[in-house]
Structure formats: structure tokens, C-alpha cells
Scaffold this active site. Sequence first.
Site, PDB file in Angstrom:
ATOM      1  N   TRP A   1     -36.529   6.497 -66.007  1.00  0.00           N
ATOM      2  CA  TRP A   1     -38.095   6.599 -65.754  1.00  0.00           C
ATOM      3  C   TRP A   1     -38.616   6.538 -67.260  1.00  0.00           C
ATOM      4  O   TRP A   1     -39.699   7.155 -67.452  1.00  0.00           O
ATOM      5  CB  TRP A   1     -38.268   7.901 -65.163  1.00  0.00           C
ATOM      6  CG  TRP A   1     -37.991   7.757 -63.726  1.00  0.00           C
ATOM      7  CD1 TRP A   1     -37.015   8.745 -63.181  1.00  0.00           C
ATOM      8  CD2 TRP A   1     -38.452   7.062 -62.643  1.00  0.00           C
ATOM      9  NE1 TRP A   1     -36.870   8.253 -61.719  1.00  0.00           N
ATOM     10  CE2 TRP A   1     -37.726   7.340 -61.601  1.00  0.00           C
ATOM     11  CE3 TRP A   1     -39.316   6.102 -62.370  1.00  0.00           C
ATOM     12  CZ2 TRP A   1     -37.845   6.815 -60.342  1.00  0.00           C
ATOM     13  CZ3 TRP A   1     -39.792   5.489 -61.110  1.00  0.00           C
ATOM     14  CH2 TRP A   1     -38.868   5.704 -60.187  1.00  0.00           C
TER      15      TRP A   1
ATOM     16  N   THR B   1     -41.199   4.622 -69.171  1.00  0.00           N
ATOM     17  CA  THR B   1     -42.523   3.858 -69.349  1.00  0.00           C
ATOM     18  C   THR B   1     -42.272   2.916 -70.186  1.00  0.00           C
ATOM     19  O   THR B   1     -42.158   3.279 -71.371  1.00  0.00           O
ATOM     20  CB  THR B   1     -43.768   4.615 -69.243  1.00  0.00           C
ATOM     21  OG1 THR B   1     -44.025   5.784 -68.015  1.00  0.00           O
ATOM     22  CG2 THR B   1     -45.096   3.875 -69.065  1.00  0.00           C
TER      23      THR B   1
ATOM     24  N   GLN C   1     -59.970   6.192 -46.018  1.00  0.00           N
ATOM     25  CA  GLN C   1     -60.388   6.547 -44.644  1.00  0.00           C
ATOM     26  C   GLN C   1     -61.986   5.858 -44.457  1.00  0.00           C
ATOM     27  O   GLN C   1     -62.211   5.572 -43.435  1.00  0.00           O
ATOM     28  CB  GLN C   1     -60.524   8.060 -44.564  1.00  0.00           C
ATOM     29  CG  GLN C   1     -60.585   8.566 -43.278  1.00  0.00           C
ATOM     30  CD  GLN C   1     -59.400   8.420 -42.332  1.00  0.00           C
ATOM     31  OE1 GLN C   1     -58.329   7.855 -42.846  1.00  0.00           O
ATOM     32  NE2 GLN C   1     -59.562   8.327 -41.122  1.00  0.00           N
TER      33      GLN C   1
ATOM     34  N   GLY D   1     -60.223   0.231 -41.924  1.00  0.00           N
ATOM     35  CA  GLY D   1     -59.140  -0.762 -41.831  1.00  0.00           C
ATOM     36  C   GLY D   1     -59.181  -1.690 -43.324  1.00  0.00           C
ATOM     37  O   GLY D   1     -58.314  -2.021 -43.939  1.00  0.00           O
TER      38      GLY D   1
ATOM     39  N   GLU E   1     -45.174  12.689 -66.315  1.00  0.00           N
ATOM     40  CA  GLU E   1     -45.481  13.736 -67.596  1.00  0.00           C
ATOM     41  C   GLU E   1     -45.821  15.074 -67.002  1.00  0.00           C
ATOM     42  O   GLU E   1     -46.519  16.054 -67.270  1.00  0.00           O
ATOM     43  CB  GLU E   1     -46.641  13.204 -68.369  1.00  0.00           C
ATOM     44  CG  GLU E   1     -46.487  11.717 -68.932  1.00  0.00           C
ATOM     45  CD  GLU E   1     -47.180  11.476 -69.968  1.00  0.00           C
ATOM     46  OE1 GLU E   1     -47.934  12.519 -70.675  1.00  0.00           O
ATOM     47  OE2 GLU E   1     -47.588  10.331 -70.375  1.00  0.00           O
TER      48      GLU E   1
ATOM     49  N   SER F   1     -47.052  18.305 -60.491  1.00  0.00           N
ATOM     50  CA  SER F   1     -48.293  19.415 -60.311  1.00  0.00           C
ATOM     51  C   SER F   1     -47.631  20.697 -60.405  1.00  0.00           C
ATOM     52  O   SER F   1     -48.258  21.755 -60.781  1.00  0.00           O
ATOM     53  CB  SER F   1     -48.727  19.038 -59.048  1.00  0.00           C
ATOM     54  OG  SER F   1     -49.852  18.087 -59.086  1.00  0.00           O
TER      55      SER F   1
HETATM   56  N1  CAA Z   1     -45.427  23.252 -77.278  1.00  0.00           N
HETATM   57  C1  CAA Z   1     -44.707  24.050 -78.240  1.00  0.00           C
HETATM   58  N2  CAA Z   1     -43.475  24.427 -77.859  1.00  0.00           N
HETATM   59  C2  CAA Z   1     -43.169  24.525 -76.369  1.00  0.00           C
HETATM   60  C3  CAA Z   1     -44.027  24.005 -75.398  1.00  0.00           C
HETATM   61  C4  CAA Z   1     -45.312  23.541 -75.933  1.00  0.00           C
HETATM   62  N3  CAA Z   1     -46.148  22.893 -75.066  1.00  0.00           N
HETATM   63  N4  CAA Z   1     -43.603  24.174 -74.378  1.00  0.00           N
HETATM   64  C5  CAA Z   1     -42.408  25.014 -74.573  1.00  0.00           C
HETATM   65  N5  CAA Z   1     -42.197  25.166 -75.918  1.00  0.00           N
HETATM   66  C6  CAA Z   1     -41.095  25.812 -76.662  1.00  0.00           C
HETATM   67  C7  CAA Z   1     -41.288  27.307 -76.010  1.00  0.00           C
HETATM   68  O1  CAA Z   1     -42.109  28.216 -76.979  1.00  0.00           O
HETATM   69  C8  CAA Z   1     -39.635  27.745 -76.326  1.00  0.00           C
HETATM   70  O2  CAA Z   1     -39.485  28.064 -77.708  1.00  0.00           O
HETATM   71  P1  CAA Z   1     -38.269  29.039 -78.179  1.00  0.00           P
HETATM   72  O3  CAA Z   1     -37.099  28.539 -77.647  1.00  0.00           O
HETATM   73  O4  CAA Z   1     -38.507  28.802 -79.796  1.00  0.00           O
HETATM   74  O5  CAA Z   1     -38.897  30.441 -77.911  1.00  0.00           O
HETATM   75  C9  CAA Z   1     -38.981  26.466 -75.883  1.00  0.00           C
HETATM   76  O6  CAA Z   1     -39.831  25.521 -75.785  1.00  0.00           O
HETATM   77  C10 CAA Z   1     -38.457  26.528 -74.333  1.00  0.00           C
HETATM   78  O7  CAA Z   1     -39.632  26.693 -73.630  1.00  0.00           O
HETATM   79  P2  CAA Z   1     -39.487  27.239 -72.072  1.00  0.00           P
HETATM   80  O8  CAA Z   1     -38.477  28.393 -72.234  1.00  0.00           O
HETATM   81  O9  CAA Z   1     -40.589  27.580 -71.742  1.00  0.00           O
HETATM   82  O10 CAA Z   1     -38.640  26.009 -71.567  1.00  0.00           O
HETATM   83  P3  CAA Z   1     -37.981  25.709 -70.077  1.00  0.00           P
HETATM   84  O11 CAA Z   1     -36.768  25.131 -70.159  1.00  0.00           O
HETATM   85  O12 CAA Z   1     -38.233  26.778 -68.964  1.00  0.00           O
HETATM   86  O13 CAA Z   1     -39.165  24.546 -69.694  1.00  0.00           O
HETATM   87  C11 CAA Z   1     -41.319  23.442 -68.905  1.00  0.00           C
HETATM   88  C12 CAA Z   1     -40.585  24.441 -69.542  1.00  0.00           C
HETATM   89  C13 CAA Z   1     -42.783  23.516 -69.119  1.00  0.00           C
HETATM   90  C14 CAA Z   1     -40.746  23.340 -67.510  1.00  0.00           C
HETATM   91  C15 CAA Z   1     -40.745  22.010 -69.388  1.00  0.00           C
HETATM   92  O14 CAA Z   1     -39.132  21.664 -69.194  1.00  0.00           O
HETATM   93  C16 CAA Z   1     -41.493  20.882 -68.706  1.00  0.00           C
HETATM   94  O15 CAA Z   1     -42.613  20.378 -69.134  1.00  0.00           O
HETATM   95  N6  CAA Z   1     -40.769  19.997 -67.911  1.00  0.00           N
HETATM   96  C17 CAA Z   1     -41.240  18.798 -67.221  1.00  0.00           C
HETATM   97  C18 CAA Z   1     -40.939  17.558 -68.061  1.00  0.00           C
HETATM   98  C19 CAA Z   1     -41.937  16.538 -68.095  1.00  0.00           C
HETATM   99  O16 CAA Z   1     -42.882  16.711 -68.065  1.00  0.00           O
HETATM  100  N7  CAA Z   1     -41.320  15.492 -68.068  1.00  0.00           N
HETATM  101  C20 CAA Z   1     -41.824  13.977 -67.825  1.00  0.00           C
HETATM  102  C21 CAA Z   1     -41.239  13.130 -68.835  1.00  0.00           C
HETATM  103  S1  CAA Z   1     -42.117  11.864 -69.460  1.00  0.00           S
HETATM  104  C22 CAA Z   1     -42.338  10.781 -68.076  1.00  0.00           C
HETATM  105  O17 CAA Z   1     -42.627  11.359 -67.287  1.00  0.00           O
HETATM  106  C23 CAA Z   1     -41.686   9.333 -68.086  1.00  0.00           C
HETATM  107  C24 CAA Z   1     -42.789   8.422 -69.267  1.00  0.00           C
HETATM  108  O18 CAA Z   1     -42.411   7.670 -69.759  1.00  0.00           O
HETATM  109  C25 CAA Z   1     -44.246   8.660 -69.125  1.00  0.00           C
END
Ligand code: CAA
Length: 396
Positions: free
Chosen positions: A167, A169, A351, A355, A378, A381
Amino acid sequence: MVTTRSMEGISLELSEEQKMIRDAARNFAQKEIVPIAAEYDESGEFPLDTIKKMGAMGFMGIEVPEEYGGAGMDTIAYVLAMEEIAKADVSHSTIMSVNNSLYCHGIMTFGTEEQKKKWIVPVASGEKIGAYSLTEPMSGSDAGTMKSRAVLNDAGTHYVINGRKSWVTSGPVADYIVLFTMTEPEKKHKGITAFLIDTSLPGFVRGKKEPKLGIRASATSEIVFESYECPVENVLGQPGEGFKISMVALDAGRIGIASQALGVAEAAYEASVQYARERHAFGQPIGSFQMIQQKIADMKTRIEASRLLIYNAALAKMRSKYTGERYSTEASMAKLFASETAMFVTHAAVQIHGGMGYSKELPIERYFRDAKITEIYEGTSEIQRMVIARNELGLR
Ligand code: CAA
């Protein structure tokens, strides 16, 4: 009498520079993108010519300082331009968003001076296309669980990268990519490192292009690393800092996606208002019926609420430059609300058009198909709700 002086501070007044980029983006989008959007949606071809022109106008690196090839503007300017481009075509705005936020913002924040010069200048100026690669076939929302690996060679000069990312982009065309891969798997997310990848080097293979419901002109693909040798100087930030870098880039990216959701919602809304005025049923314009009026009122209200959440997030990002404070909650709220608004509004627009909303003769069905991705990429939701709730509950 209300004097100009007494109105000071009671409006969100845009600066001349912000108005200038909004108007330039609007003129360009309406003249150059609107006429070709349907054709590129149909063919799925990457719109390289218009993207190059957008680069020449400064739209591919809006917040990047001029010394690094960008337009040197602020986040409000960025969201205004994104909205205008997305209003014409979400595919173009997707390519623009990844270039600006996920690629340039990450390198501007964590890159060395040499890295900024080498990796940002050609991308911010639109000569080259940048991409961002975090997701893998088995790790999407749970981004810390990736299987791809980078291993430092014995001489300590290169990392050898192997694995499959999905995926991506602009994956089929990207010149440069910010890649996140595991260097120390036992450390879990603290073992992820960010690399700057030159796609012209051996070992980089472009995988299958994804056939998609919407944003069909924005090329998306898998990419494969087969013993790709990445010099150590192309590590972005510190080894093990990759997860944080990916999240910081996504915070910026989510504001861009919110703005593109706003743009497509506005396009669908404006077409709906016009149609509700012109289309007659039972001897009256359909806009005189309360069931259509309710839709129009809800569409407009959600659009304006999205805009305020986007400005709120953009201002939080601008403040964070000075305070260093995270703006994750503001970015996630803007993306969550604006993307769900885009789905709500485009659904209502189909809607209202009946059509004709379902026909390829009008762009309404394309808006509907394109809007859906803003609730998914990214961070879905569900992920945005998780980020907001965790931050509010102090669980981060
Ligand atoms: N800024 C800075 N640090 C951050 C952060 C942020 N926004 N979010 C998390 N962190 C840090 C935390 O502070 C933590 O640090 P420490 O280990 O030092 O304490 C560490 O990262 C881990 O954080 P979490 O425990 O919250 O991590 P998690 O595994 O529970 O995941 C999540 C958190 C928000 C669910 C994250 O995994 C997430 O955003 N997932 C979605 C990923 C995503 O958006 N993917 C899309 C990819 S891009 C795409 O779509 C394709 C494209 O080409 C456009």
C-alpha cells in the site's frame, strides 16, 4: 456602527500570502485538473504532467523552506492548497499530500543538513516523487509488528534490506522513499529504523499495482527489497528511532488527509446545492422539499465543523515548532471528523442527484468512491479514535 478596529481579533483572517496560495491552487485546479480528472480516473494513469506543474508552482513542498526547494509557507497555506486541489481531484491531492507531509516533513524534522539537501530539494521542487513506506501485508494498523528486516554488514558500511511492503502511495513511480523496517526485532517498535531509499539502486523491485475503488490515478503498489544495500549515511534519525519518526510524519500527514476530505466534501456539496436549485420534481425545485433541506443543512454544518478542526490542527502544528508539543490529538480529530464528513456528504450528494449521482456523466460517483479512502489510509477512523481516546485518558 461596527468599525474595522472593533472587528480586530474576531475573525480568522487569512494573511495575504495564505490567500495567494489558496487562489493560485484554486485557479490551477479548476483550469488544469478538473478537465482531466475523469479521464485519469478511468484510465488509472499517473498524472505526471500536472504533478510536475504543481511542483513548479511550489505545491509539492509548501512548508519546506525555500533553501531546500520548497515554498517556505506555513501549515494553514498547506491545508488551503490541499483543499483546493482535492476539490478538483482527490488523486492529485493524494500524491501532493504524501510528498509534502509523509516524505518531506519527516526528513525536515529528523534529517541532517546533507540529507535535507540531497533528499528534499528535488522532491519539494516536484522534480522527483517521494513516498513513505510503513505498511506490510501483515501489519497495517499494528504498524510496530513488521516482518521486513535490515541487517548491518560486517564492515558497518551498509544495511542489507529484505522484505515486502504494501500500500505504498506513488510506489509505482517514486524516485525516493522513506522506508521503515526492523533492525532489532527483539526490541519490537524500538527496533524499527527509518531509511532513505533511492529506488534506482539494485535490489529495489516494484511489486503489483493495486486496482482500487477510488483515487485511481494515484498509483499504489507493493515494493520489494531483495538484498538492497543501503549506505549507513541514509539512516534517517537514529537507529531504533523509526517508529517515532513514522508517527511524527503521520501526525502531519493526517492534517493533509483531513484537508483533502474537506475538499472533496465541498465539491460534492456545491454540486448538490446547484442541483437542488435546478432539478424539479412535483412541480418544484427539489431544494424546496424538507428532506433535501435536511441533507443540505447537515452537509454544510459538518463541512464547516471540519474546516475549523483542520485549522485548529494546522495551528497546533505551527505552535509545536516553538513548543515541541505533540499535536496528535488535534490531527486525529481533524482527520476523523473530516473523513467521516466526506463520506457523509458524498453519500448524500449521490442521493440528492438520484440516477445522475450514480452515472459516470457527472463527477458525483467519483467523489463518493474517492472519499472512502480518507477513512482508511494514514490510520483508519478506528485508529484515530484510539489515538484521541488514549491521549485523553493519559494512556500513551
Ligand atoms: N509522535 C511521537 N511519538 C509517538 C507518536 C506520535 N504521534 N505516537 C506514538 N509514539 C511513540 C510513543 O510515545 C511510544 O514511545 P515509547 O516507546 O518511547 O514510550 C511509541 O511510539 C509506541 O507508542 P504506542 O505504544 O502508542 O504504539 P502502538 O503500537 O500502540 O501503536 C498506533 C500506536 C497509534 C495504533 C500506531 O500504530 C498507528 O498510528 N497505527 C496506524 C498506522 C497508520 O496510520 N498506517 C498508515 C500508513 S501510511 C498509508 O496509509 C499509505 C500511504 O502511502 C499514504
